[in-house]
Motif scaffolding. Sequence first.
Motif, PDB file in Angstrom:
ATOM      1  N   UNK A   1     -10.755 -88.943  48.669  1.00  0.00           N
ATOM      2  CA  UNK A   1     -11.996 -89.219  49.389  1.00  0.00           C
ATOM      3  C   UNK A   1     -12.903 -88.008  49.500  1.00  0.00           C
ATOM      4  N   UNK A   2     -12.360 -86.809  49.249  1.00  0.00           N
ATOM      5  CA  UNK A   2     -13.174 -85.598  49.281  1.00  0.00           C
ATOM      6  C   UNK A   2     -13.252 -84.922  50.634  1.00  0.00           C
ATOM      7  N   UNK A   3     -12.621 -85.499  51.670  1.00  0.00           N
ATOM      8  CA  UNK A   3     -12.809 -84.943  53.008  1.00  0.00           C
ATOM      9  C   UNK A   3     -12.177 -83.566  53.164  1.00  0.00           C
ATOM     10  N   UNK A   4     -11.059 -83.312  52.468  1.00  0.00           N
ATOM     11  CA  UNK A   4     -10.414 -82.007  52.600  1.00  0.00           C
ATOM     12  C   UNK A   4     -11.175 -80.952  51.810  1.00  0.00           C
ATOM     13  N   UNK A   5     -11.672 -81.301  50.627  1.00  0.00           N
ATOM     14  CA  UNK A   5     -12.536 -80.374  49.898  1.00  0.00           C
ATOM     15  C   UNK A   5     -13.749 -79.996  50.737  1.00  0.00           C
ATOM     16  N   UNK A   6     -14.308 -80.987  51.397  1.00  0.00           N
ATOM     17  CA  UNK A   6     -15.486 -80.746  52.237  1.00  0.00           C
ATOM     18  C   UNK A   6     -15.121 -79.880  53.441  1.00  0.00           C
ATOM     19  N   UNK A   7     -13.953 -80.132  54.028  1.00  0.00           N
ATOM     20  CA  UNK A   7     -13.482 -79.290  55.133  1.00  0.00           C
ATOM     21  C   UNK A   7     -13.354 -77.838  54.686  1.00  0.00           C
ATOM     22  N   UNK A   8     -12.741 -77.622  53.529  1.00  0.00           N
ATOM     23  CA  UNK A   8     -12.577 -76.261  53.015  1.00  0.00           C
ATOM     24  C   UNK A   8     -13.932 -75.599  52.783  1.00  0.00           C
ATOM     25  N   UNK A   9     -14.892 -76.360  52.276  1.00  0.00           N
ATOM     26  CA  UNK A   9     -16.246 -75.825  52.116  1.00  0.00           C
ATOM     27  C   UNK A   9     -16.819 -75.442  53.475  1.00  0.00           C
ATOM     28  N   UNK A  10     -16.634 -76.315  54.470  1.00  0.00           N
ATOM     29  CA  UNK A  10     -17.161 -76.035  55.810  1.00  0.00           C
ATOM     30  C   UNK A  10     -16.506 -74.815  56.438  1.00  0.00           C
ATOM     31  N   UNK A  11     -15.276 -74.499  56.014  1.00  0.00           N
ATOM     32  CA  UNK A  11     -14.584 -73.321  56.521  1.00  0.00           C
ATOM     33  C   UNK A  11     -14.921 -72.062  55.725  1.00  0.00           C
TER      34      UNK A  11
END
Length: 329
Positions: free
Chosen positions: A30-40
């Motif tokens: 779903x991409x949510x963890x990639x997006x979380x890592x980007x946000x971090x």
Amino acid sequence: MGSKYRLLPQLAATFDRLGGTTAVDAFSGSGVVSYLLKAQGFDVVSNDFLGFPTVIARATVANSHVHLTDDLVDAICGPAADDRDFIQSTFDGLYFTREDRAFLDAAWSHIDLLTGPERDLAISALVLSAARKQPRGVFTFTDATRYADGRRDLRMPLREHFRERVAAYNATVFDNGTRHTVVNGDVFDLPTGAPDIVYLDPPYAPPRDDNDYIKRYHFLEGLSVYWRGQTIMHETKTKKLAKRFTPFAYKRTIDDALLRTFEHFRDAGAIVLSYSSNAVPDAARIVELLASVKPEVETIEIGHTYSFGTHAAAARRSVNEYLFVGRDA
């Protein structure tokens, strides 16, 4: 299905504790963890062997500046740019109304004129619209009336879904000051290197049957490329795509697949694996496999409820979700 959205607080705390600047999300879904890592603040490499998750990652992770304008959205939602009818004819009587299927064809007549992040955003919004409109979000059945509970997502025309999904995806776009890479391929083909964190969320191998994502999401996979290059099994009721083998989906091959993955990323600063108590192998075996490449292994157990569907009455199953964190001593 299988999205890590509800586990993000625990994942964020784990990634923050591990630290670093580079991360690989090897099964992006779903991409949510990639997006979380980007946000971090990480420089992210996002990979999936399916096509539609890679489009979503390009739209939300690799894309740092581009939005879909109101004029483009109006054009996509307006009259068709040509007379194509592939979806209307191929999926006649399946999944959506005649008007919704016509909209999908018309939308693609305009999306085909787009390139780059604009195209990725439009396809992502179209894919999510189809997932939200389909009961339970999966395409393994043809009788939608079994789940017609009157909720808003099922009543909305796909055109209205699309406008809302575009607004949601536009809101995700931001720049964290680094560049990101999105790959559509096999995890074993990813460059090894030495990223600070490798996050693994492979398909969970069930004790019985298999975990075939193509069977569940074939329509979304086809929609993301307008079925170009795809093999439709026309003899099937659901018009599904041919299965694509992955060793992570079967209990007879999962041990070797996990071990090969750990070995592939042995030079990473840390390997973080999500896995579930209702899958094989069990936690003790995973610790054993991960310890063969990372001598220090931490197991974090998290209570979790999987939802099969997107509505209040959806079937839910309580399981234990594990985070296995492997590091060098």
